[in-house]
Design an enzyme around this catalytic site. Sequence first.
Site, PDB file in Angstrom:
ATOM      1  N   PHE A 163     -13.573  -4.218   1.243  1.00  0.00           N
ATOM      2  CA  PHE A 163     -14.577  -3.345   0.620  1.00  0.00           C
ATOM      3  C   PHE A 163     -15.958  -3.573   1.243  1.00  0.00           C
ATOM      4  CE2 PHE A 163     -11.918  -3.413  -3.524  1.00  0.00           C
ATOM      5  CZ  PHE A 163     -11.061  -2.472  -2.994  1.00  0.00           C
ATOM      6  N   PRO A 164     -16.062  -3.567   2.592  1.00  0.00           N
ATOM      7  CA  PRO A 164     -17.365  -3.798   3.231  1.00  0.00           C
ATOM      8  C   PRO A 164     -18.372  -2.695   2.924  1.00  0.00           C
ATOM      9  CG  PRO A 164     -15.784  -3.000   4.838  1.00  0.00           C
ATOM     10  CD  PRO A 164     -15.006  -3.288   3.583  1.00  0.00           C
ATOM     11  N   LEU A 165     -17.875  -1.539   2.486  1.00  0.00           N
ATOM     12  CA  LEU A 165     -18.756  -0.429   2.121  1.00  0.00           C
ATOM     13  C   LEU A 165     -18.747  -0.175   0.619  1.00  0.00           C
ATOM     14  CD1 LEU A 165     -17.930   2.008   5.064  1.00  0.00           C
ATOM     15  CD2 LEU A 165     -19.827   0.415   4.850  1.00  0.00           C
ATOM     16  N   GLY A 166     -18.276  -1.153  -0.154  1.00  0.00           N
ATOM     17  CA  GLY A 166     -18.296  -1.029  -1.604  1.00  0.00           C
ATOM     18  C   GLY A 166     -16.959  -0.713  -2.220  1.00  0.00           C
ATOM     19  N   GLY A 167     -16.008  -0.224  -1.424  1.00  0.00           N
ATOM     20  CA  GLY A 167     -14.687   0.065  -1.971  1.00  0.00           C
ATOM     21  C   GLY A 167     -14.643   1.408  -2.673  1.00  0.00           C
ATOM     22  N   PHE A 168     -14.008   1.433  -3.839  1.00  0.00           N
ATOM     23  CA  PHE A 168     -13.822   2.693  -4.550  1.00  0.00           C
ATOM     24  C   PHE A 168     -15.130   3.218  -5.136  1.00  0.00           C
ATOM     25  CE2 PHE A 168      -9.674   0.462  -4.915  1.00  0.00           C
ATOM     26  CZ  PHE A 168      -8.961   1.316  -4.094  1.00  0.00           C
ATOM     27  N   PRO A 170     -18.774   3.452  -3.667  1.00  0.00           N
ATOM     28  CA  PRO A 170     -19.590   3.197  -2.481  1.00  0.00           C
ATOM     29  C   PRO A 170     -20.926   2.541  -2.822  1.00  0.00           C
ATOM     30  CG  PRO A 170     -18.614   5.384  -2.382  1.00  0.00           C
ATOM     31  CD  PRO A 170     -18.322   4.846  -3.747  1.00  0.00           C
ATOM     32  N   LEU A 171     -21.411   1.733  -1.898  1.00  0.00           N
ATOM     33  CA  LEU A 171     -22.666   1.027  -2.097  1.00  0.00           C
ATOM     34  C   LEU A 171     -23.804   2.001  -2.366  1.00  0.00           C
ATOM     35  CD1 LEU A 171     -22.390  -1.522   0.850  1.00  0.00           C
ATOM     36  CD2 LEU A 171     -22.211  -2.073  -1.577  1.00  0.00           C
ATOM     37  N   TYR A 192       0.861  -1.182   0.000  1.00  0.00           N
ATOM     38  CA  TYR A 192       0.000   0.000   0.000  1.00  0.00           C
ATOM     39  C   TYR A 192       0.899   1.234   0.000  1.00  0.00           C
ATOM     40  CZ  TYR A 192      -3.986  -2.952   1.429  1.00  0.00           C
ATOM     41  OH  TYR A 192      -4.988  -3.888   1.501  1.00  0.00           O
TER      42      TYR A 192
END
Length: 287
Positions: A213-218, A220-221, A64
């Site tokens: 990516f629990p919130l969708g990652g790059f 967002p959900l 990273y």
Amino acid sequence: MTLTSLPGGTFSLGDLPVARIGYGAMQLAGPHVFGPPADRDAAVAVLREAVDLGINHIDTADYYGPYVTNEIIREALHPYPDELHIVTKVGALRDAEGNWPQALAPEQLRQAVHDNLDRLGLDVLDVVNLRVGGFDRPTPGTIEEPFTVLAQLQQQGLIRHLGLSTVNAEQVAEAQSIAPVVCVQNFYNIANRDDDPLVDSLAAQGIAYVPYFPLGGFSPLQSEELNGVATRLGVTPMAVALAWLLQRSPNLLLIPGTSSVAHLRENVSAAALTLPDDALAELNNIA
């Protein structure tokens, strides 16, 4: 810090009890996880706030940045509290264009483990995940050679526990025939649930599943159902998405990432949110 005060309750990575809400350090690097952050002091502040909030599970990787997040973690938190556990990944690199080529050759893996030790300022890595798939899905095939390399480094005392990232059920079973696996880190969230059978299988074995990516990652959900439930409950859609994961299975450990102290606090607040049955039924239809 006491185990009963950890956000979301606890689950163990091998013999290491961790809060079910952890912190993913990927967003501490620059744009596209490449280069340094615009505000290094802010990145340090987020890490220190995470620990102050009771988070004792930090997910990182030496690629990273590359190197950036591990260097910031060491600056912010070293010497580390005894109860803090840092989980890192090997198996990839960053090239000059910012791509993520695989790095699964034995010597590359050995070097990666030593690089993580050096930059984090550790003698032993708590957990090392072998990343073997693509960006968001597994790549079928044997993982015997690279996982055996990590098992050998574990036997040498450089790694406490081993995990896997971006793998399928067959690869998990293959790895388990070589050495114990304490966690699997795959792409999974309320709208991307291909791994439902694997989540349940690992839960039955007492193995942690860590959705990245629990919130969708790059990206967002986005969901009308998610927004509707959040509005009814008076919370943010992202808090609902995290709460759904916590209620999905007790072996799920969350590592949402952010470079903002305010967003970090919002993520941790999801641990106090219990979704009612009607909301769960509605959310389960999203996928």
